[in-house]
Design a protein around this motif. Structure first.
Motif, mmCIF file in Angstrom:
data_model
loop_
_atom_site.group_PDB
_atom_site.id
_atom_site.type_symbol
_atom_site.label_atom_id
_atom_site.label_comp_id
_atom_site.label_asym_id
_atom_site.label_seq_id
_atom_site.Cartn_x
_atom_site.Cartn_y
_atom_site.Cartn_z
ATOM 1 N N PRO A 44 0.811 -1.233 0.000
ATOM 2 C CA PRO A 44 0.000 0.000 0.000
ATOM 3 C C PRO A 44 0.838 1.274 0.000
ATOM 4 C CG PRO A 44 -0.883 -1.587 1.555
ATOM 5 C CD PRO A 44 0.431 -2.144 1.086
ATOM 6 N N GLU A 45 1.997 1.228 0.691
ATOM 7 C CA GLU A 45 2.823 2.441 0.753
ATOM 8 C C GLU A 45 3.451 2.790 -0.590
ATOM 9 O OE1 GLU A 45 5.246 -0.859 2.910
ATOM 10 O OE2 GLU A 45 3.157 -0.227 2.688
ATOM 11 N N GLY A 46 3.352 1.877 -1.556
ATOM 12 C CA GLY A 46 3.872 2.163 -2.890
ATOM 13 C C GLY A 46 3.191 3.365 -3.516
ATOM 14 N N ASP A 47 1.880 3.492 -3.304
ATOM 15 C CA ASP A 47 1.136 4.644 -3.820
ATOM 16 C C ASP A 47 1.638 5.940 -3.189
ATOM 17 O OD1 ASP A 47 -0.484 3.173 -5.501
ATOM 18 O OD2 ASP A 47 -2.003 2.831 -3.961
ATOM 19 N N PHE A 48 1.929 5.868 -1.885
ATOM 20 C CA PHE A 48 2.421 7.061 -1.187
ATOM 21 C C PHE A 48 3.779 7.485 -1.737
ATOM 22 C CE2 PHE A 48 5.270 8.654 2.157
ATOM 23 C CZ PHE A 48 4.660 9.870 2.418
ATOM 24 N N TYR A 49 4.680 6.512 -1.907
ATOM 25 C CA TYR A 49 6.008 6.841 -2.422
ATOM 26 C C TYR A 49 5.926 7.430 -3.832
ATOM 27 C CZ TYR A 49 8.334 4.437 1.455
ATOM 28 O OH TYR A 49 8.789 4.072 2.692
ATOM 29 N N TRP A 50 5.040 6.873 -4.662
ATOM 30 C CA TRP A 50 4.908 7.367 -6.035
ATOM 31 C C TRP A 50 4.380 8.800 -6.048
ATOM 32 C CZ3 TRP A 50 6.928 6.561 -10.454
ATOM 33 C CH2 TRP A 50 6.329 7.026 -11.632
ATOM 34 N N SER A 51 3.366 9.073 -5.241
ATOM 35 C CA SER A 51 2.832 10.437 -5.172
ATOM 36 C C SER A 51 3.874 11.392 -4.603
ATOM 37 C CB SER A 51 1.560 10.473 -4.314
ATOM 38 O OG SER A 51 1.838 10.128 -2.970
ATOM 39 N N LEU A 52 4.698 10.890 -3.674
ATOM 40 C CA LEU A 52 5.768 11.710 -3.103
ATOM 41 C C LEU A 52 6.779 12.091 -4.180
ATOM 42 C CD1 LEU A 52 6.850 12.821 -0.365
ATOM 43 C CD2 LEU A 52 8.243 10.745 -0.207
ATOM 44 N N GLY A 53 7.121 11.126 -5.032
ATOM 45 C CA GLY A 53 8.052 11.405 -6.128
ATOM 46 C C GLY A 53 7.509 12.447 -7.085
ATOM 47 N N ILE A 54 6.220 12.345 -7.396
ATOM 48 C CA ILE A 54 5.589 13.327 -8.280
ATOM 49 C C ILE A 54 5.629 14.715 -7.648
ATOM 50 C CG2 ILE A 54 3.393 14.050 -9.300
ATOM 51 C CD1 ILE A 54 2.728 11.084 -9.654
ATOM 52 N N ASN A 55 5.233 14.813 -6.381
ATOM 53 C CA ASN A 55 5.172 16.114 -5.713
ATOM 54 C C ASN A 55 6.546 16.762 -5.584
ATOM 55 O OD1 ASN A 55 2.420 15.986 -5.421
ATOM 56 N ND2 ASN A 55 2.448 15.312 -3.303
ATOM 57 N N ILE A 56 7.554 15.979 -5.181
ATOM 58 C CA ILE A 56 8.901 16.536 -5.020
ATOM 59 C C ILE A 56 9.425 17.057 -6.351
ATOM 60 C CG2 ILE A 56 11.315 15.962 -4.528
ATOM 61 C CD1 ILE A 56 10.306 14.030 -2.382
ATOM 62 N N SER A 57 9.284 16.258 -7.402
ATOM 63 C CA SER A 57 9.807 16.668 -8.707
ATOM 64 C C SER A 57 9.064 17.882 -9.256
ATOM 65 C CB SER A 57 9.726 15.509 -9.707
ATOM 66 O OG SER A 57 8.394 15.073 -9.892
ATOM 67 N N MET A 58 7.754 17.942 -9.042
ATOM 68 C CA MET A 58 6.977 19.067 -9.559
ATOM 69 C C MET A 58 7.264 20.352 -8.791
ATOM 70 S SD MET A 58 5.437 17.787 -12.120
ATOM 71 C CE MET A 58 4.018 18.688 -12.666
ATOM 72 N N ILE A 59 7.467 20.240 -7.482
ATOM 73 C CA ILE A 59 7.791 21.430 -6.682
ATOM 74 C C ILE A 59 9.142 21.997 -7.098
ATOM 75 C CG2 ILE A 59 8.416 22.228 -4.371
ATOM 76 C CD1 ILE A 59 6.278 20.296 -3.275
ATOM 77 N N LYS A 368 2.816 23.549 -13.306
ATOM 78 C CA LYS A 368 3.355 22.644 -12.283
ATOM 79 C C LYS A 368 2.615 22.766 -10.956
ATOM 80 C CE LYS A 368 6.505 21.579 -15.273
ATOM 81 N NZ LYS A 368 6.031 22.455 -16.350
ATOM 82 N N THR A 369 2.350 24.002 -10.512
ATOM 83 C CA THR A 369 1.703 24.177 -9.217
ATOM 84 C C THR A 369 0.256 23.702 -9.247
ATOM 85 O OG1 THR A 369 1.239 26.491 -9.806
ATOM 86 C CG2 THR A 369 3.173 26.062 -8.449
ATOM 87 N N SER A 370 -0.410 23.861 -10.378
ATOM 88 C CA SER A 370 -1.788 23.376 -10.469
ATOM 89 C C SER A 370 -1.829 21.856 -10.396
ATOM 90 C CB SER A 370 -2.444 23.857 -11.773
ATOM 91 O OG SER A 370 -1.883 23.209 -12.899
ATOM 92 N N THR A 371 -0.771 21.215 -10.900
ATOM 93 C CA THR A 371 -0.709 19.757 -10.867
ATOM 94 C C THR A 371 -0.680 19.234 -9.439
ATOM 95 O OG1 THR A 371 0.458 19.732 -12.982
ATOM 96 C CG2 THR A 371 0.608 17.753 -11.656
ATOM 97 N N LEU A 372 -0.173 20.033 -8.514
ATOM 98 C CA LEU A 372 -0.156 19.624 -7.116
ATOM 99 C C LEU A 372 -1.546 19.713 -6.494
ATOM 100 C CD1 LEU A 372 3.093 21.451 -5.914
ATOM 101 C CD2 LEU A 372 2.844 19.055 -6.571
ATOM 102 N N ILE A 373 -2.385 20.601 -7.004
ATOM 103 C CA ILE A 373 -3.698 20.839 -6.405
ATOM 104 C C ILE A 373 -4.751 19.876 -6.950
ATOM 105 C CG2 ILE A 373 -5.569 22.524 -6.191
ATOM 106 C CD1 ILE A 373 -3.401 24.706 -6.250
ATOM 107 N N GLY A 374 -4.799 19.711 -8.273
ATOM 108 C CA GLY A 374 -5.830 18.886 -8.891
ATOM 109 C C GLY A 374 -5.868 17.455 -8.384
ATOM 110 N N PRO A 375 -4.748 16.733 -8.435
ATOM 111 C CA PRO A 375 -4.754 15.352 -7.930
ATOM 112 C C PRO A 375 -5.149 15.263 -6.459
ATOM 113 C CG PRO A 375 -2.835 15.716 -9.301
ATOM 114 C CD PRO A 375 -3.486 17.057 -9.122
ATOM 115 N N LEU A 376 -4.712 16.246 -5.650
ATOM 116 C CA LEU A 376 -5.081 16.250 -4.233
ATOM 117 C C LEU A 376 -6.583 16.440 -4.073
ATOM 118 C CD1 LEU A 376 -4.203 16.235 -1.265
ATOM 119 C CD2 LEU A 376 -3.858 18.712 -1.434
ATOM 120 N N LEU A 377 -7.168 17.318 -4.879
ATOM 121 C CA LEU A 377 -8.608 17.548 -4.836
ATOM 122 C C LEU A 377 -9.369 16.287 -5.235
ATOM 123 C CD1 LEU A 377 -10.958 19.551 -4.494
ATOM 124 C CD2 LEU A 377 -10.648 20.207 -6.891
#
Length: 414
Positions: A44-59, A368-377
């Motif tokens: 299950p934590e695989g999803d968390f790590y993947w989303s973490l990678g996306i967020n770090i790279s986009m920021i 890039k910043t919008s990409t952080l908001i949409g998936p979270l929403l």
């Protein structure tokens, strides 16, 4: 209207081919699944790590984009910066060949580095548009770039089938293809030199100060400000749809891998058609009206998914049962590439020529910043509603309306 500088446009557009190979194989399709199922062993934590990678790279990319754009404008060295970020994308992608079970942090590091290279490099790539064409040609040039990109995406999808049992080799080949199809822009496209400052200067300090000044200038330019705000909202929806279309189809509709592959191919084909079609419509109707048409149909698509799509929503066409999501997805593809293409062309017309890379940095920043908001929403609404992804789609889709509002506050460009 015919493009005068066809050779430079063709050479430039091949970089879209290279980028789309990465976007398809690494971001949207194979490596994402490989990371979850193989690297993190379906935990299950695989999803968390993947989303973490996306967020770090986009920021990181969001922070780098405007600063790098300002520096590139000052030194007229867009190609050098583009070359660096292309290598930053291609080399870690090739090194994914060595990832496997349990290599979570190594695989995550490679993805973060490659995605930073991919996302940031686009700032310098987009900034070449005003150099290879006239303002009247921006729309068509942008459309050609996206069309070539979707051809690259299609070819990438077909590469998946013979290599589906050896994804590591596919990652190595993807890194090679990124370099191969980016070579023409470095070897065959001459960068225009203008206002080059020869004295020694702290580029980082200058870039940061220039960004601060640009924020003030954007505030003083109502049309540019309204476009960037509008873009922030509607591209948020577009990006979230891209990220979650496969998840929605597999989770809510129960699509198999084969069905997902067919869906992805259909969307790429119609996206290619849409990029070329709206390139012509943008010239005839005007960029603003063509973009408004796009946003209108995006709202129709979102409402259609919410009200009419479920697991059993099949339609009979010529005696064949076809899932409605195939039809709606194919229709959405027409506006996927065209929305991005028209946006890039409109941005090219609104920005000051002498600071094109710098302002394209802000354009990328909104992306890039919008990409952080949409998936979270999307994820929050789905979780709070007990997994109702259709409601999540509807919520994210409503951002198109905000984009439509600010887009129609633009007065000087039609």
């Amino acid at each position: 209207m015919k493009i005068k500088n066809k050779k430079d446009v063709f050479v430039w557009s091949l970089y879209d081919f290279a980028n789309s190979t990465y976007a398809t194989i690494i971001v949207a399709f194979v490596f994402a699944v490989f990371f979850k199922n193989v690297v993190s062993e379906e935990k299950p934590e695989g999803d968390f790590y993947w989303s973490l990678g996306i967020n770090i790279s986009m920021i990181i990319s969001a922070v780098l984009n405007p600063v790098c754009g300002a520096i590139a404008d000052l030194s007229s060295n867009k190609k050098k910066f583009l070359f660096f970020f292309t290598l930053l994308c291609a080399i870690p992608t090739s090194l994914m060949y060595f990832t496997g079970t349990g290599t979570i942090f190594f695989a995550l590091l490679l993805f973060i580095l490659s995605n930073i290279g991919f996302q940031t490099g686009m700032t310098f790539y987009d900034a070449f548009i005003p150099e290879i064409g006239t303002p009247e040609e921006y729309n068509k040039i942008s459309g050609i770039g996206y069309a070539v990109g979707y051809i690259g995406s299609l070819i990438s999808v077909f590469l998946v089938f013979p290599l589906k049992d050896n994804p590591n080799l596919l990652f190595l080949i993807t890194g090679f293809l990124i370099i191969l199809f980016s070579l023409p822009i470095f070897l065959g496209l001459k960068e225009k030199k203008h206002n080059v400052i020869n004295e020694k200067i702290n580029y980082i300090k200058y870039g940061i100060n220039k960004v601060k000044n640009s924020l003030k200038n954007i505030g003083k330019t109502p049309d540019l400000k309204n476009f960037l705000i509008s873009f922030f909202f509607y591209i948020d929806s577009v990006n979230t749809i891209i990220f979650f279309a496969g998840i929605f189809a597999s989770t809510t509709l129960g699509f198999s891998i084969t069905q997902l592959a067919i869906f992805f191919i259909l969307v790429q084909i119609t996206a290619l058609i849409g990029s070329l079609l709206f390139s012509k419509l943008g010239d005839k109707l005007g960029l603003l009206k063509a973009l408004n048409i796009n946003l209108f149909f995006w709202v129709i698509i979102i409402l259609s998914i919410f009200f009419f799509v479920d697991k059993d929503s099949y339609v009979n066409i010529a005696g064949t049962e076809i899932h409605l999501f195939y039809i709606i997805g194919s229709f959405a593809g027409l506006f996927l590439g065209s929305t991005q293409s028209l946006s890039r062309a409109l941005m090219s017309k609104l920005l000051p020529l002498e600071s094109k890379a710098e302002f394209f940095g802000f354009y990328a920043l909104m992306d890039k910043t919008s990409t952080l908001i949409g998936p979270l929403l999307f994820g929050s609404v789905s979780a709070l509603s007990g997994g109702d992804q259709k409601l999540a789609v509807l919520t994210v889709g409503m951002l198109f309306i905000f984009g439509f509002f600010f887009l129609n506050k633009i007065k000087t460009v039609r």
